[in-house]
Design an enzyme around this catalytic site. Sequence first.
Site, mmCIF file in Angstrom:
data_model
loop_
_atom_site.group_PDB
_atom_site.id
_atom_site.type_symbol
_atom_site.label_atom_id
_atom_site.label_comp_id
_atom_site.label_asym_id
_atom_site.label_seq_id
_atom_site.Cartn_x
_atom_site.Cartn_y
_atom_site.Cartn_z
ATOM 1 N NE ARG A 17 0.569 -1.039 -1.593
ATOM 2 C CZ ARG A 17 -0.175 -1.975 -1.062
ATOM 3 N NH1 ARG A 17 -0.784 -1.758 0.096
ATOM 4 N NH2 ARG A 17 -0.347 -3.139 -1.622
ATOM 5 N N GLY A 18 -2.273 -0.161 -3.737
ATOM 6 C CA GLY A 18 -3.314 -1.181 -3.659
ATOM 7 C C GLY A 18 -4.503 -0.671 -4.468
ATOM 8 C CB ALA A 19 -6.510 -2.280 -7.118
ATOM 9 N NE ARG A 56 1.481 2.129 -9.168
ATOM 10 C CZ ARG A 56 1.538 1.149 -8.265
ATOM 11 N NH1 ARG A 56 0.893 1.272 -7.107
ATOM 12 N NH2 ARG A 56 2.219 0.046 -8.497
ATOM 13 C CD GLN A 71 4.714 -3.606 -2.740
ATOM 14 O OE1 GLN A 71 5.643 -4.407 -2.788
ATOM 15 N NE2 GLN A 71 4.405 -2.830 -3.756
ATOM 16 C CG ASP A 84 -3.009 -4.250 -8.859
ATOM 17 O OD1 ASP A 84 -2.490 -5.235 -8.307
ATOM 18 O OD2 ASP A 84 -2.963 -3.098 -8.388
#
Length: 352
Positions: free
Chosen positions: A49-51, A92, A199, A240
């Site tokens: 995860r994380g852009a 996503r 997170q 994001d």
Amino acid sequence: MPVPTIEWVGGVGGHVRLLDQTKLPVERLFIDCKDAETMWEAIRSLRVRGAPAIGIAAAMGLVLGVQGKNAPDTDTFLDEVEEVADYLATARPTAVNLFWALDRMKRVAHEAADLPLDDLKQRLLDEANAIREEDRAVCRSIGRHGAELIGEDCTVLTHCNAGGLATADYGTALACIYSAHEQGKSVSVFADETRPLLQGARLTAWELMEAGIDITLICDSAAALVMSQGKIDIVIVGADRIAANGDAANKIGTYGLSLLAGEHDVPFYVAAPLSTFDLATPTGDGIPIEERSGDEITCGFGLRTAPDGVHTYCPAFDVTPAHHISGIITEKGIISYPTTKGIADHFREAER
Ligand code: MRU
């Protein structure tokens, strides 16, 4: 620096190894993704995860999806590339890096269409690895620019995790902190725990402790008090997706933090690579916001904390309007008080 978030193991027939972030901080578990479906699930369930990391995962996922295909001709292969890319794009909706990376991979496939099939697959793997390597350099550069904003003795508040775990290496918001720390500045961090998936608590606290940086974990709802007590010098968060006018989508709660920062005269910065800008979307109103299962609020990590059957609303991101942002830190510098023109100029300058 942090453990590798994501890497490709072997040649074209190889696979992706990623750190399962849902298991942190309790367990440091690496999982192998050997097909596009496993990668889709890993992105969807935030194992990766994380852009920027999502972008790298999607590019590598595309290679996984086409590596075993024996298309009779190039046109069929290119159709398969499009099909796998369309599929991964559904994992996503908010982080634009996912779509940016898939578009880049599709473009490369079309440009290299003259190559024999095996060479074309190798070309796609090279591109996915290049996206990862470029991200490392980009993070370092964001860190260098962002460190200029951090004083000799400075406390930074951050939200969610925009660190090494969310990128190929060093992070975006946390890159500024790592860089200032390496320059010998005394940097402390307050991290919001970041409900509902924590997170901040699970990932940022873990990552900064591993790096030996002073970190204090707070409940999201403590941010106002902590700012009113004068404990915070600067807020730095990731993003994001950033619209053409500078409106920035980031983890739910970021918008509220920007309002608190404004109220307390604390500068509020967003750190993100150019690949996180969506110049085709004029304002934040056009940014799709992911809505996740209410179970993440009522039964997070398997512990029921709300009555079964209660109505929920669980947006994973919010949009901070550009006029609440003191500046956006990119690999090319800092866009102060972002506007559509300021951002367009920054991109023009970057292309030189
Ligand atoms: O839902 P997540 O954990 O993928 O959300 C991540 C964030 O909101 C990060 O702040 C953002 O992607 C920037 S990562 C450098």
